[in-house]
Enzyme design. Structure first.
Site, PDB file in Angstrom:
ATOM      1  N   HIS A  24       0.935  -0.816   0.198  1.00 21.75           N
ATOM      2  CA  HIS A  24       0.017  -0.093  -0.261  1.00 21.75           C
ATOM      3  C   HIS A  24       0.573   1.123   0.088  1.00 21.75           C
ATOM      4  CE1 HIS A  24      -3.703   2.522   1.244  1.00 21.75           C
ATOM      5  NE2 HIS A  24      -2.437   3.473   2.139  1.00 21.75           N
ATOM      6  N   GLU A  25       2.012   1.520   1.119  1.00 25.61           N
ATOM      7  CA  GLU A  25       2.593   2.387   1.019  1.00 25.61           C
ATOM      8  C   GLU A  25       3.466   2.773  -0.161  1.00 25.61           C
ATOM      9  OE1 GLU A  25       2.208   4.883   3.202  1.00 25.61           O
ATOM     10  OE2 GLU A  25       1.233   3.626   4.216  1.00 25.61           O
ATOM     11  N   HIS A  28       1.948   4.209  -3.165  1.00 24.91           N
ATOM     12  CA  HIS A  28       2.159   5.959  -2.998  1.00 24.91           C
ATOM     13  C   HIS A  28       3.272   6.435  -3.696  1.00 24.91           C
ATOM     14  CE1 HIS A  28      -1.528   5.932  -0.890  1.00 24.91           C
ATOM     15  NE2 HIS A  28      -1.549   5.489   0.185  1.00 24.91           N
TER      16      HIS A  28
END
Length: 235
Positions: A24-25, A28
């Site tokens: 998820h990170e 980004h």
């Protein structure tokens, strides 16, 4: 006291939340890099190596506490840094929203992949039971826990996706809707809420359900992540 299956279930959820939060990170940072900001890349954060992302409290302690408390299990990795000033000024607000959306989209892709693998494993279990190949207890247990881990992986990613889309700073949903504010003043006022975000989440997750026997956030997550889970898993 917790039973052994309950302890195993909590540990599985915690590990899967941590493993799901890391991509998820990275998503980004990957999106920011694609849009012209190499901050995350230069910081060595475009990697799936857990060492680069795990936050001792958010990635380990918090999900363990939530699992033991019996509530939904959430976690967060160290936020991937990015500099929106590196984006094209003409599309900066759009680019910020795309960077924010990249994380939840990554969780959705993980959920879809997990559901596909679960379906194949389930068909394999049915075939093995019919043929007698999984009649022996150890092999049946392996198949059972494989399906349990995969289904939990799907559920965890859907929960992370829907939770992060809540429009409350510092969650991703706040960065998705912030471009809708027409003035910088209104955006700054909106982000003033950030200092109260964690207390608000704790109140919504635990105090309101405990004190009032009403769980609005749980209802929202059940209606979104729960419904998507049922759809993907064929429940």
């Amino acid at each position: 006291m917790f039973s052994t299956p309950r302890i195993i279930s909590i540990l599985i959820s915690v590990v899967l939340v941590m493993l799901s939060a890391i991509p998820h990170e990275v998503a980004h940072g990957w999106m920011a890099n694609r849009l012209g900001d190499p901050t995350a890349k230069r910081a060595g954060r475009l990697t799936l190596n857990p060492v680069a992302h795990i936050d001792p409290f958010g990635s380990v302690a918090l999900p363990l506490i939530m699992g033991v408390a019996g509530g939904p299990v959430f976690a967060y990795a160290k936020p991937v840094p990015y500099n929106p000033m590196s984006f094209d000024p003409k599309t900066r607000r759009r680019d910020e929203a795309l960077v924010a959306l990249a994380g939840p989209v990554c969780n959705l892709l993980q959920a879809l992949a997990g559901a596909g693998v679960w379906r194949l494993a389930y068909l394999g279990l049915i075939s093995g039971l019919r043929s007698g190949a999984l009649a022996a207890s150890p092999w049946y247990d392996v198949a059972y826990w494989t399906l349990t881990v995969l289904s939990t992986y799907v559920y965890v990613n859907l929960m992370l996706m829907c939770f992060n889309l809540i429009p409350l700073p510092p969650l991703d949903g706040s960065k998705v809707i912030s471009p809708l504010f027409r003035s910088e003043r209104s955006r700054r006022a909106y982000y003033q809420v950030q200092r109260y975000a964690m207390p608000i989440l704790i109140v919504a997750l635990y105090l309101i359900p405990y004190a009032l026997r009403v769980d609005p956030l749980g209802w929202v997550l059940d209606s979104t992540a729960g419904s998507l889970y049922d759809l993907l898993m064929g429940a």
